[in-house]
Scaffold this motif. Structure first.
Motif, short mmCIF file in Angstrom:
data_model
loop_
_atom_site.label_atom_id
_atom_site.label_comp_id
_atom_site.label_asym_id
_atom_site.label_seq_id
_atom_site.Cartn_x
_atom_site.Cartn_y
_atom_site.Cartn_z
N ALA A 177 28.20 -35.84 17.25
CA ALA A 177 28.14 -37.05 16.43
C ALA A 177 27.79 -36.73 14.97
O ALA A 177 28.10 -37.52 14.08
CB ALA A 177 27.11 -38.03 17.00
N ALA A 178 27.19 -35.58 14.73
CA ALA A 178 26.86 -35.18 13.36
C ALA A 178 28.09 -34.66 12.60
O ALA A 178 27.99 -34.37 11.42
CB ALA A 178 25.77 -34.11 13.38
N ARG A 179 29.21 -34.54 13.29
CA ARG A 179 30.47 -34.06 12.71
C ARG A 179 30.30 -32.71 12.00
O ARG A 179 30.59 -32.56 10.82
CB ARG A 179 31.06 -35.10 11.77
N PRO A 180 29.81 -31.71 12.73
CA PRO A 180 29.53 -30.42 12.11
C PRO A 180 30.74 -29.71 11.53
O PRO A 180 30.58 -28.84 10.67
CB PRO A 180 28.91 -29.60 13.25
N ASP A 181 31.94 -30.08 11.95
CA ASP A 181 33.15 -29.42 11.44
C ASP A 181 33.77 -30.14 10.26
O ASP A 181 34.63 -29.58 9.58
CB ASP A 181 34.19 -29.29 12.55
#
Length: 195
Positions: free
Chosen positions: A79-83
Motif C-alpha cells: 500500500a506504500a507503493r514502494p515501486d
C-alpha cells in the motif's frame, strides 16, 4: 482485509465469522498466550463449535492467524507503493503501515511459522519490494551512493522492531515513531564527524 485464501472462496457470512474469530484470537492470545479455543470463541461472540468447525485445532487457528497477519504485513508494504511513490514518501508510508500491523497483530506476527509456504512467499515478496525501494532511495540521494543496502535494510528492520516494541496505540504515536525510524535510518543518531 480478507482472511487467508483457501481452496475455494468463502461466503460473505463465513468470511465475517472467520475474521471475527481471528480478530478475537489476536486480542485474547495477546493477553494470554495459553488461552483456550473456548475463550477465543467467547471473545468472538460465536459458539465453541463454530471455532472448531472453522479451525480443526488450536494450532490450526494460530497458523491461520499468523498467515493472516503475514498477508496484512505484505498489504501494508504494498500500500506504500514502494515501486512508484517518491522514495522518501514510500519509505515513511511503509514504515507507518508496518508499525500499525505490528502494533495490532503482535501475537500473530510473533507466531509466524517459518516453514509455512504462504508465509515464506509473503516475506520473499516484501523483501524484494524493500530491496527495490532501497535502490530507489540510494538513486534519489537519500542514501549514500556507496551504501551497503543489505546492511541498511537490516538496520531498518531492527529500527522498526524496536519502534513496534514501544506499542504505539494511536495514529499520532505511530506517525511519530515512523518519522523517528526513517530519520534515524537516513540521518543517524549522532552528529556528523568533522573532516
Amino acid at each position: 482485509m480478507a482472511p487467508p485464501a483457501s481452496a475455494r472462496p468463502m461466503r460473505a457470512d463465513t468470511e465475517r465469522t472467520v475474521r471475527a474469530i481471528l480478530t478475537a484470537a489476536e486480542r485474547v492470545l495477546s493477553a494470554n498466550p495459553a488461552a483456550t479455543m473456548e475463550q477465543i470463541a467467547e471473545a468472538a461472540g460465536v459458539a465453541r463449535t463454530t471455532v472448531h468447525r472453522r479451525f480443526a485445532s488450536r494450532e490450526a487457528l494460530v497458523r491461520a492467524l499468523a498467515a493472516w497477519a503475514a498477508q496484512q504485513f505484505h498489504d501494508a508494504v504494498t500500500a506504500a507503493r514502494p515501486d512508484t511513490a517518491p522514495p522518501a514518501v514510500a519509505l515513511y508510508q511503509a514504515t507507518a503501515n508496518v508499525l500499525r500491523v505490528k502494533a495490532g497483530w503482535g501475537f500473530a506476527m510473533g507466531a509466524l511459522p517459518t516453514d509455512a509456504p504462504e508465509v515464506a512467499r509473503v516475506h520473499a515478496d516484501v523483501l524484494a519490494q524493500c530491496e527495490r525501494l532501497f535502490i530507489r532511495a540510494r538513486d534519489a540521494g537519500l542514501l549514500p551512493s556507496d551504501a551497503d543496502l543489505d546492511w541498511a535494510r537490516r538496520v531498518y528492520y531492527a529500527l522498526i522492531h524496536e519502534a513496534a516494541a514501544q506499542a504505539p496505540d494511536t495514529d499520532a504515536a505511530v506517525d511519530a515513531l515512523a518519522t523517528r525510524v526513517v530519520d534515524t535510518l537516513l540521518h543517524g543518531v549522532g552528529k556528523p564527524a568533522t573532516a
